[in-house]
Design a protein around this motif. Sequence first.
Motif, PDB file in Angstrom:
ATOM      1  N   CYS A   1      -7.172 -35.164 -18.402  1.00  0.00           N
ATOM      2  CA  CYS A   1      -7.271 -33.841 -19.018  1.00  0.00           C
ATOM      3  C   CYS A   1      -6.021 -33.043 -18.702  1.00  0.00           C
ATOM      4  CB  CYS A   1      -8.518 -33.104 -18.518  1.00  0.00           C
ATOM      5  SG  CYS A   1      -8.426 -32.643 -16.771  1.00  0.00           S
TER       6      CYS A   1
ATOM      7  N   THR B   1      -9.635 -26.194 -18.078  1.00  0.00           N
ATOM      8  CA  THR B   1      -9.550 -27.640 -18.224  1.00  0.00           C
ATOM      9  C   THR B   1      -9.692 -28.000 -19.700  1.00  0.00           C
ATOM     10  OG1 THR B   1     -10.480 -28.032 -16.030  1.00  0.00           O
ATOM     11  CG2 THR B   1     -10.560 -29.852 -17.604  1.00  0.00           C
TER      12      THR B   1
ATOM     13  N   ALA C   1      -9.964 -30.901 -22.410  1.00  0.00           N
ATOM     14  CA  ALA C   1     -10.296 -32.321 -22.558  1.00  0.00           C
ATOM     15  C   ALA C   1      -9.392 -32.976 -23.600  1.00  0.00           C
ATOM     16  CB  ALA C   1     -11.753 -32.475 -22.951  1.00  0.00           C
TER      17      ALA C   1
END
Length: 229
Positions: A148, A155, A157
């Motif tokens: 990631c 965060t 993805a």
Amino acid sequence: MKDNKKCILIADDEKEIRDVLTLLLESEDYFVLSVDDGNKVLENASKDIDLYILDVNMPTLNGFKVASELRKKYDTPIIFLTAYSSESDKVMGFSIGADDYIVKPFSNVEFLLRVKARLRRSSVNNNIEVDNTKVQLVDAVLDLNSQCIIKEDETIALTYTEFKILELLVLNRKKIFSLDQIYQNVWNDNAIGDEAIMVHIKNIRKKLNDNSRNSKYIKTAWGRGYYVE
């Protein structure tokens, strides 16, 4: 339920195809779930699935829509089965987050090779062991273990393919990779067409809120390819 076997979910509205593919995969000691429509894919989706094989042209909820929903929660590899071989169809599939594309009719040998290759690459990637697992990318960080990007404490993805493209560029800074070279490094195969790679680059930039005309992250060397500084 899986008995430590790799779990593959097949979705195709044609029973004959499901039965043949199930027999092929079970003969290779995979655990197989077989469903006949897109809604059932989403009902059975979980982190325990190691690979999704989706027919594009399913009624009610087609493969593209199913993959789009899966990508909201999972980074699990996806292979599309389709009767359509045009570049635009492949671009559509890759833009959603597909990892591979198999055009019908296909041989049993080709099918199994594609499945094994995708599972092998995913497995190797999930077991990366490096001293430095986080690599700086301007104001973001690429986490090599969790696949990631971390940017401004968020965060982000990445699909397996997006991660592999970015990893390739980040670990080879200032080296320009042509579209063919990117495909050969990520897929270990001959190039399928420029547009498919460009779609993945576009998706990465979009996730990073980057301006493609003046990108901070993935630079364009016009007429030559892409690189990271």
